[in-house]
Design a protein around this motif. Structure first.
Motif, PDB file in Angstrom:
ATOM      1  N   ARG A 281      88.540  43.773  56.349  1.00 46.55           N
ATOM      2  CA  ARG A 281      87.327  43.725  57.189  1.00 46.55           C
ATOM      3  C   ARG A 281      86.257  44.682  56.680  1.00 46.55           C
ATOM      4  O   ARG A 281      85.073  44.304  56.576  1.00 46.55           O
ATOM      5  CB  ARG A 281      87.676  44.084  58.633  1.00 46.55           C
ATOM      6  N   LEU A 282      86.633  45.904  56.375  1.00 51.25           N
ATOM      7  CA  LEU A 282      85.641  46.906  56.002  1.00 51.25           C
ATOM      8  C   LEU A 282      85.071  46.677  54.607  1.00 51.25           C
ATOM      9  O   LEU A 282      84.080  47.308  54.234  1.00 51.25           O
ATOM     10  CB  LEU A 282      86.258  48.305  56.092  1.00 51.25           C
ATOM     11  N   PHE A 283      85.676  45.785  53.830  1.00 54.20           N
ATOM     12  CA  PHE A 283      85.173  45.497  52.485  1.00 54.20           C
ATOM     13  C   PHE A 283      84.121  44.393  52.477  1.00 54.20           C
ATOM     14  O   PHE A 283      83.476  44.173  51.445  1.00 54.20           O
ATOM     15  CB  PHE A 283      86.324  45.097  51.559  1.00 54.20           C
ATOM     16  N   VAL A 284      83.951  43.703  53.578  1.00 51.72           N
ATOM     17  CA  VAL A 284      83.014  42.570  53.623  1.00 51.72           C
ATOM     18  C   VAL A 284      81.600  42.964  53.178  1.00 51.72           C
ATOM     19  O   VAL A 284      80.956  42.198  52.439  1.00 51.72           O
ATOM     20  CB  VAL A 284      83.001  41.947  55.034  1.00 51.72           C
ATOM     21  N   PRO A 285      81.064  44.145  53.578  1.00 55.16           N
ATOM     22  CA  PRO A 285      79.700  44.486  53.139  1.00 55.16           C
ATOM     23  C   PRO A 285      79.537  44.576  51.630  1.00 55.16           C
ATOM     24  O   PRO A 285      78.420  44.429  51.121  1.00 55.16           O
ATOM     25  CB  PRO A 285      79.458  45.852  53.795  1.00 55.16           C
ATOM     26  N   THR A 286      80.617  44.804  50.898  1.00 53.04           N
ATOM     27  CA  THR A 286      80.500  44.942  49.441  1.00 53.04           C
ATOM     28  C   THR A 286      80.658  43.619  48.705  1.00 53.04           C
ATOM     29  O   THR A 286      80.439  43.566  47.484  1.00 53.04           O
ATOM     30  CB  THR A 286      81.563  45.930  48.907  1.00 53.04           C
ATOM     31  N   LEU A 287      81.030  42.553  49.404  1.00 51.61           N
ATOM     32  CA  LEU A 287      81.307  41.281  48.724  1.00 51.61           C
ATOM     33  C   LEU A 287      80.094  40.707  47.989  1.00 51.61           C
ATOM     34  O   LEU A 287      80.233  40.251  46.847  1.00 51.61           O
ATOM     35  CB  LEU A 287      81.861  40.264  49.723  1.00 51.61           C
ATOM     36  N   PRO A 288      78.885  40.676  48.581  1.00 49.79           N
ATOM     37  CA  PRO A 288      77.741  40.134  47.821  1.00 49.79           C
ATOM     38  C   PRO A 288      77.419  40.964  46.579  1.00 49.79           C
ATOM     39  O   PRO A 288      77.061  40.403  45.531  1.00 49.79           O
ATOM     40  CB  PRO A 288      76.584  40.187  48.834  1.00 49.79           C
ATOM     41  N   LEU A 289      77.542  42.276  46.683  1.00 51.89           N
ATOM     42  CA  LEU A 289      77.246  43.134  45.544  1.00 51.89           C
ATOM     43  C   LEU A 289      78.288  42.928  44.444  1.00 51.89           C
ATOM     44  O   LEU A 289      77.956  42.896  43.251  1.00 51.89           O
ATOM     45  CB  LEU A 289      77.220  44.597  45.989  1.00 51.89           C
ATOM     46  N   LEU A 290      79.544  42.763  44.842  1.00 48.46           N
ATOM     47  CA  LEU A 290      80.598  42.483  43.872  1.00 48.46           C
ATOM     48  C   LEU A 290      80.394  41.114  43.238  1.00 48.46           C
ATOM     49  O   LEU A 290      80.623  40.929  42.029  1.00 48.46           O
ATOM     50  CB  LEU A 290      81.952  42.553  44.583  1.00 48.46           C
ATOM     51  N   ALA A 291      79.954  40.135  44.031  1.00 52.57           N
ATOM     52  CA  ALA A 291      79.716  38.790  43.498  1.00 52.57           C
ATOM     53  C   ALA A 291      78.592  38.791  42.469  1.00 52.57           C
ATOM     54  O   ALA A 291      78.635  38.020  41.490  1.00 52.57           O
ATOM     55  CB  ALA A 291      79.389  37.833  44.640  1.00 52.57           C
ATOM     56  N   VAL A 292      77.591  39.635  42.669  1.00 50.87           N
ATOM     57  CA  VAL A 292      76.495  39.733  41.700  1.00 50.87           C
ATOM     58  C   VAL A 292      77.019  40.196  40.342  1.00 50.87           C
ATOM     59  O   VAL A 292      76.666  39.645  39.286  1.00 50.87           O
ATOM     60  CB  VAL A 292      75.411  40.699  42.226  1.00 50.87           C
ATOM     61  N   LEU A 293      77.872  41.217  40.356  1.00 50.75           N
ATOM     62  CA  LEU A 293      78.442  41.711  39.101  1.00 50.75           C
ATOM     63  C   LEU A 293      79.356  40.665  38.473  1.00 50.75           C
ATOM     64  O   LEU A 293      79.356  40.467  37.254  1.00 50.75           O
ATOM     65  CB  LEU A 293      79.215  43.003  39.367  1.00 50.75           C
ATOM     66  N   ALA A 294      80.146  39.986  39.325  1.00 50.24           N
ATOM     67  CA  ALA A 294      81.048  38.958  38.798  1.00 50.24           C
ATOM     68  C   ALA A 294      80.271  37.804  38.184  1.00 50.24           C
ATOM     69  O   ALA A 294      80.674  37.246  37.144  1.00 50.24           O
ATOM     70  CB  ALA A 294      81.950  38.446  39.921  1.00 50.24           C
ATOM     71  N   ALA A 295      79.154  37.416  38.802  1.00 47.84           N
ATOM     72  CA  ALA A 295      78.338  36.333  38.263  1.00 47.84           C
ATOM     73  C   ALA A 295      77.808  36.696  36.879  1.00 47.84           C
ATOM     74  O   ALA A 295      77.804  35.862  35.957  1.00 47.84           O
ATOM     75  CB  ALA A 295      77.185  36.018  39.216  1.00 47.84           C
ATOM     76  N   GLY A 296      77.369  37.948  36.726  1.00 44.31           N
ATOM     77  CA  GLY A 296      76.914  38.384  35.409  1.00 44.31           C
ATOM     78  C   GLY A 296      78.017  38.340  34.375  1.00 44.31           C
ATOM     79  O   GLY A 296      77.805  37.945  33.220  1.00 44.31           O
ATOM     80  N   GLY A 297      79.232  38.736  34.792  1.00 48.10           N
ATOM     81  CA  GLY A 297      80.364  38.674  33.875  1.00 48.10           C
ATOM     82  C   GLY A 297      80.737  37.249  33.507  1.00 48.10           C
ATOM     83  O   GLY A 297      81.088  36.964  32.359  1.00 48.10           O
ATOM     84  N   LEU A 298      80.673  36.343  34.470  1.00 44.41           N
ATOM     85  CA  LEU A 298      80.990  34.940  34.196  1.00 44.41           C
ATOM     86  C   LEU A 298      79.970  34.319  33.237  1.00 44.41           C
ATOM     87  O   LEU A 298      80.335  33.540  32.343  1.00 44.41           O
ATOM     88  CB  LEU A 298      81.029  34.148  35.499  1.00 44.41           C
ATOM     89  N   GLU A 299      78.699  34.651  33.449  1.00 46.69           N
ATOM     90  CA  GLU A 299      77.671  34.115  32.538  1.00 46.69           C
ATOM     91  C   GLU A 299      77.924  34.553  31.102  1.00 46.69           C
ATOM     92  O   GLU A 299      77.798  33.776  30.157  1.00 46.69           O
ATOM     93  CB  GLU A 299      76.291  34.591  32.995  1.00 46.69           C
ATOM     94  N   ARG A 300      78.298  35.810  30.979  1.00 43.99           N
ATOM     95  CA  ARG A 300      78.539  36.326  29.634  1.00 43.99           C
ATOM     96  C   ARG A 300      79.789  35.692  29.020  1.00 43.99           C
ATOM     97  O   ARG A 300      79.808  35.346  27.828  1.00 43.99           O
ATOM     98  CB  ARG A 300      78.706  37.841  29.714  1.00 43.99           C
ATOM     99  N   THR A 301      80.820  35.501  29.831  1.00 44.93           N
ATOM    100  CA  THR A 301      82.083  34.951  29.333  1.00 44.93           C
ATOM    101  C   THR A 301      81.987  33.462  29.047  1.00 44.93           C
ATOM    102  O   THR A 301      82.544  32.964  28.056  1.00 44.93           O
ATOM    103  CB  THR A 301      83.208  35.204  30.357  1.00 44.93           C
ATOM    104  N   ALA A 302      81.276  32.756  29.940  1.00 42.70           N
ATOM    105  CA  ALA A 302      81.219  31.302  29.809  1.00 42.70           C
ATOM    106  C   ALA A 302      80.366  30.833  28.640  1.00 42.70           C
ATOM    107  O   ALA A 302      80.509  29.697  28.178  1.00 42.70           O
ATOM    108  CB  ALA A 302      80.689  30.681  31.112  1.00 42.70           C
TER     109      ALA A 302
END
Length: 541
Positions: free
Chosen positions: A312-333
């Protein structure tokens, strides 16, 4: 003309894909809400009780006439109070508002990803990752403030990072509203101040924006200062009562918090791994305040020992984590390469893994299947008790949300969240009990002689002698004095253990026939020594 048509076609594709993400999120929201039997989590009803009392003109109080700040989400309480005042049922208002905030987080996450990645697909990847994130979906159904805080922080960082090429006036305006959003995040949860602190430090390091640091700082502290003034005027305290009830630091809490963090990281392993491939060398400096806020917040959660509600307490960080993950996926893909199948394979695998782990390793197992029947039991007992309790009855509970909300009875919170004496002077077992359930004072509770006491055990578990995981309840059940003063009630509904004072003969006689007789002489098998029970009351008329 051809360029213009291509732009329109691109915008149309983006809108369709974004709508698809929202549709997936909405469909999964319905699945999760139905799996939880359309209830909200017990803690949400604490805020709803405050909201209904405030909307009714009694002020933001848990018990009418007792100003105690037993919540930490003033920014969530205020819009709920407004919706209740407008006539919307409080549980519906909380669930709908949380769902809308979750959906809006996808949209703002898309904007934040596009701003950082510089492409439409960067934002779409963020939205897609959030659309299948079981934690964001489930907590958007639970009626608590997590999705609202995720939305607020996403918007704050979007404005904070700024639009490329913005002039001085536009940049001042962005920082002003970013500061206000960071301040409102503090109102949603005080620990969100860590994100504001990271942003403030990052602004000082950025040469062009350093001169605007005072404007941002002033906007950042404005709303928290106003709330503090309100707290001092209305409650007469500098800190909320929940701080005194939960504050503790020791090695046991730290170890438990590390495990708590580890469980979250395992459930979100795909995005964690993808974030490691973010182009840190090219863009790391720009996202440093965002990463700093996330790391500070995670370390804080580990330090305080986590929470009883997983993720529950990690929910506020999910969009920020998704932003970093999206950048990593773009680079990997390698979207720009010749192998056109590679982006679809990498992104598809990441989305499937994200959906699977956050659902099966995450919310369905950790929260939905574990707690959904508890809420059914709470609702059963709450509705029955609302029918049979007399107006002057009082109630003592461990789960202080659903049943007090449904009954409206004067309630003693045995964990001290809404009781200042237990919060400040109660016995602390920090690190040894269940997170958030580690301060109590049963001598004080019994001295107040509540009419009813409800525990978190079920009657069959109690009668079988099961060891209670909640130490405050285990301590209560071990006391011979408790059994001399209270008798087990057997209501005609399936629900939690409910006790009634033995010497309240009029109250017992007013209950439906046979709802208490089978428990009159019952004493828990684990109680040491004989218990001399008082004579039973006259049979009900």
């Amino acid at each position: 003309m051809t360029v213009e048509l291509e732009k329109r076609a691109a915008h149309k594709r983006t809108a369709l894909l974004l709508a698809l993400c929202l549709a997936v999120f909405a469909a999964l929201w319905v699945v999760y809400a139905a799996a939880f039997f359309w209830n909200s989590i017990d803690d949400a009803y604490i805020t709803l009780r405050y909201a209904e009392n405030w909307a009714a003109g009694h002020g933001p109080v848990y018990n009418v006439g007792e100003p105690v700040e037993g919540y930490t989400n003033f920014g969530w309480l205020t819009p709920l109070t407004l919706l209740v005042w407008l006539g919307i049922p409080a549980p519906l208002a909380a669930k709908a508002l949380a769902g809308l905030c979750g959906a809006a987080t996808l949209l703002v996450g898309y904007l934040l990803g596009r701003r950082l990645g510089g492409r439409e697909r960067s934002g779409l990847l963020v939205a897609a990752l959030l659309a299948v994130d079981g934690s964001l979906i489930y907590w958007s159904t639970a009626g608590l403030e997590g999705p609202a805080l995720a939305l607020c922080l996403s918007g704050a960082f979007y404005l904070y990072l700024g639009e490329a090429g913005a002039d001085g006036q536009a940049r001042r305006r962005e920082l002003l509203f970013a500061g206000l959003l960071f301040g409102y995040a503090f109102l949603l949860r005080p620990d969100a101040a860590l994100f504001g602190a990271a942003a403030l430090a990052g602004l000082w390091r950025r040469g062009p924006d350093r001169k605007r640091w005072p404007l941002f700082a002033l906007a950042l502290v404005l709303l928290p200062m106003l709330q503090t003034a309100f707290r001092l005027i209305y409650y007469g305290e500098w800190l909320p009562n929940t701080f005194h009830a939960k504050a503790a630091l020791n090695g046991r809490l730290l170890w438990r918090g590390v495990v708590f963090l580890g469980r979250f990281l395992l459930s979100h392993l795909p995005v964690i791994l993808a974030a490691l491939f973010y182009p840190w060398r090219e863009k790391g400096r720009r996202v440093l305040p965002l990463v700093g806020g996330v790391v500070l917040y995670w370390l804080y959660l580990a330090l305080i020992g986590g929470d009883w509600m997983a993720h529950r307490l990690f929910v506020p960080t999910l969009p920020l984590l998704a932003v970093l993950a999206a950048g990593g996926l773009e680079r990997t893909a390698a979207f720009e390469g010749r192998r056109r199948w590679r982006p679809a394979l990498v992104v598809g695998a990441a989305l499937v893994a994200q959906a699977t782990l956050t659902t099966l390793r995450g919310e369905l197992v950790e929260n939905v299947f574990q707690w959904r029947h508890n809420e059914v039991y709470h609702h059963n007992i709450g509705r029955w008790l609302a029918e049979v309790a007399r107006p002057g009855d009082t109630l003592a509970v461990t789960p202080a949300g659903t049943v007090p909300y449904l009954t409206g009875l004067y309630t003693i919170d045995m964990l001290g969240l809404t009781d200042p004496l237990i919060a400040r002077e109660g016995r602390s077992i920090a690190g040894y009990g269940v997170p958030g359930h580690e301060r109590f004072d049963n001598d004080y509770v019994l001295a107040r002689r509540p009419t009813w006491i409800m525990l978190n055990l079920l009657p069959p578990q109690l009668e079988a002698g099961k060891r209670n995981q909640l130490e405050n309840e285990a301590d209560l059940l071990r006391r011979p004095g408790f059994w001399r003063e209270y008798t087990l009630i057997n209501p005609p509904v399936q629900g939690n253990c409910l006790f009634h004072r033995r010497d309240d003969h009029a109250g017992l006689a007013a209950l439906p026939p046979r709802s208490w007789r089978s428990g009159w002489n019952y004493v828990w098998p684990r109680v040491a020594g004989p218990v001399e029970l008082p004579p039973p009351p006259p049979p009900p008329r």
